[in-house]
Design a protein around this motif. Structure first.
Motif, PDB file in Angstrom:
ATOM      1  N   GLN A 319       0.859  -1.190   0.000  1.00 41.84           N
ATOM      2  CA  GLN A 319       0.000   0.000   0.000  1.00 41.84           C
ATOM      3  C   GLN A 319       0.896   1.241   0.000  1.00 41.84           C
ATOM      4  OE1 GLN A 319      -2.460  -0.294   3.485  1.00 41.84           O
ATOM      5  NE2 GLN A 319      -3.602  -2.090   2.748  1.00 41.84           N
ATOM      6  N   VAL A 320       0.703   2.109  -0.976  1.00 40.65           N
ATOM      7  CA  VAL A 320       1.504   3.337  -1.081  1.00 40.65           C
ATOM      8  C   VAL A 320       0.543   4.520  -1.041  1.00 40.65           C
ATOM      9  CG1 VAL A 320       3.129   4.657  -2.483  1.00 40.65           C
ATOM     10  CG2 VAL A 320       3.252   2.143  -2.443  1.00 40.65           C
ATOM     11  N   SER A 321       0.702   5.366  -0.004  1.00 44.84           N
ATOM     12  CA  SER A 321      -0.187   6.526   0.142  1.00 44.84           C
ATOM     13  C   SER A 321       0.591   7.849   0.237  1.00 44.84           C
ATOM     14  CB  SER A 321      -1.047   6.362   1.402  1.00 44.84           C
ATOM     15  OG  SER A 321      -0.230   6.266   2.552  1.00 44.84           O
ATOM     16  N   GLY A 322       1.849   7.811  -0.042  1.00 48.96           N
ATOM     17  CA  GLY A 322       2.632   9.046   0.041  1.00 48.96           C
ATOM     18  C   GLY A 322       4.100   8.762  -0.167  1.00 48.96           C
ATOM     19  N   SER A 323       4.911   9.807  -0.021  1.00 50.73           N
ATOM     20  CA  SER A 323       6.349   9.692  -0.258  1.00 50.73           C
ATOM     21  C   SER A 323       7.106  10.067   1.009  1.00 50.73           C
ATOM     22  CB  SER A 323       6.780  10.615  -1.409  1.00 50.73           C
ATOM     23  OG  SER A 323       8.177  10.611  -1.554  1.00 50.73           O
TER      24      SER A 323
END
Length: 430
Positions: A319-323
């Protein structure tokens, strides 16, 4: 490169020489003013004395009187109010009558000589007292020559004093050189900070370098010793299996021994790869950075571990929701994620759930395996350390590689057992 001592002395000479020339010029001007004041005052006093004799000279009859006791480079002349010469000397005949006012005048004779003349004019008549300017300059030059000779006599002593002062001032550098020559490369003892304040930045920088070098040498020794120890086991196993191959006649037994040899070779190759990767990372201090696509990095890392996870029956999700890091070295960060995922799959039971989360605040890899016993949590991450009771092969270098990559990117590595079961490894920006 020139010596520091010679450079300091040359610098002093470069600074002192213009100052000496300026001081000499000011001394000449001051001496000129003093000499002029002295001789001008004498001329004025002498003129007043001569003026007091004018009434008695006027009462005498006859032509002008000529003094025969004249002084070289000096001249006098006395006139009546009408301009008749009363008294003069051989030099005074060159002076002209002047009745326009009392004061000093500079007169040039036909011979090119310059005279400074003081005229004193009153109701009794006029008086002129003159002095050749060459006489004054001879006095000025004499004063300057005396001063110069004094400086020349003192110059060797001054240069010797400068040399001694520079040598004494550079003594701490010589002491520092001797200290460094006697030190062992792995001595972590910092240099003494009891030095002149100008050397403190150098001492602090060298202490930092000494600490880094000593730490690097110590880590290299530990690394070499641990690597030799870890390689000894697979190499010994390979030797045993190779010897079995020469003794076994049955094809099935030979094939089993050959399979174990291949497993030993794979384990040794994996360990060597890990060692080389960690060695390269230890030598790096700065990284070229480029913008990062965390969605792509997470997907690639999961794809690289997918084959092994399918063999284990594990389920990978991301899950990728930002950097959490806008820029960095994509290749190393991909290696970091792959090691974390590989550890999570390898040390979890078959069919485990492994989740990779990437948010603006952190990077987290969690699983629902057995976790790590509390007494070993502090030792996890040390080189070649593997908690007891592990059935899976490994080198114990995965988290060491992850930690070094995190340090190069300004990330802090931490891990803990989850309350619901399993292990959670987190990376947060400093």
């Amino acid at each position: 490169m020139h010596s520091l001592r010679g450079q300091l002395i040359r610098g002093l000479l470069i600074v002192v020489t213009p100052l000496w020339l300026l001081t000499s010029t000011l001394m000449v001007l001051h001496a000129r003013r003093q000499v002029y004041e002295l001789y001008d005052g004498q001329q004025q006093i002498f003129a007043q004395q001569l003026y007091s004799t004018l009434p008695s000279l006027v009462q005498r009859q006859g032509g002008p009187q000529l003094r025969d006791d004249n002084v070289p480079h000096q001249a006098i002349a006395l006139w009546t109010p009408q301009g008749r010469t009363l008294l003069t000397d051989s030099e005074g005949v060159l002076l002209e009558f002047h009745n326009t006012g009392t004061g000093f005048h500079t007169v040039t004779t036909g011979k090119g000589e310059e005279w400074r003349v003081y005229y004193l004019i009153g109701p009794e008549g006029s008086v002129a007292v003159a002095q050749e300017l060459e006489e004054r300059w001879e006095t000025i030059v004499g004063l300057m020559v005396t001063q110069s000779l004094l400086w020349l006599l003192l110059l060797p002593f001054a240069l010797g004093a400068v040399w001694w002062a520079v040598r004494r001032g550079l003594r701490p550098l010589a002491a520092l050189r001797d200290t460094l020559q006697q030190r062992q490369p792995d001595d972590p003892t910092p240099l003494s900070r009891y030095v002149p304040s100008e050397l403190l930045p150098l001492i602090d920088s060298m202490n930092g370098l000494i600490d880094r070098v000593a730490g690097t040498l110590q880590r290299e020794r530990q690394f070499t010793a641990s690597a030799a120890h870890e390689l000894r086991s697979p190499l010994a196993a390979l030797r045993v299996q190779a010897e079995l191959l020469t003794l076994l006649d049955e094809p099935a037994a030979r094939n089993a021994a050959a399979g174990k040899v291949m497993q030993g070779v794979d384990r040794a190759s994996h360990l060597v790869d890990q060692l080389l990767a960690l060695s390269r990372l230890e030598q790096q201090q700065d990284l070229p950075r480029q913008p990062l696509d965390w969605a792509q990095l997470a997907a690639q890392a999961c794809q690289q571990v997918a084959d092994y996870s399918s063999v284990r029956g594990s389920h990978l999700r991301h899950q990728v929701s930002g950097s959490p890091l806008p820029a960095g070295q994509a290749l190393l960060l991909s290696l970091l994620l792959r090691n974390l995922l590989d550890n999570a799959v390898r040390y979890s039971p078959p069919g485990a759930e492994v989740l990779l989360e990437v948010t603006p605040q952190l990077i987290r890899v969690s699983d629902n395996g057995p976790g790590i016993a509390a007494e070993y949590l502090d030792q996890v991450g040390q080189r070649f350390f593997r908690p007891p009771g592990q059935s899976q092969s490994g080198s114990g270098l995965g988290l060491s590689i992850v930690r070094r990559i995190a340090e190069l990117h300004g990330l802090t590595l931490a891990w803990h057992n989850r309350a619901e079961g399993g292990l959670s490894v987190e990376l947060r920006p400093d």
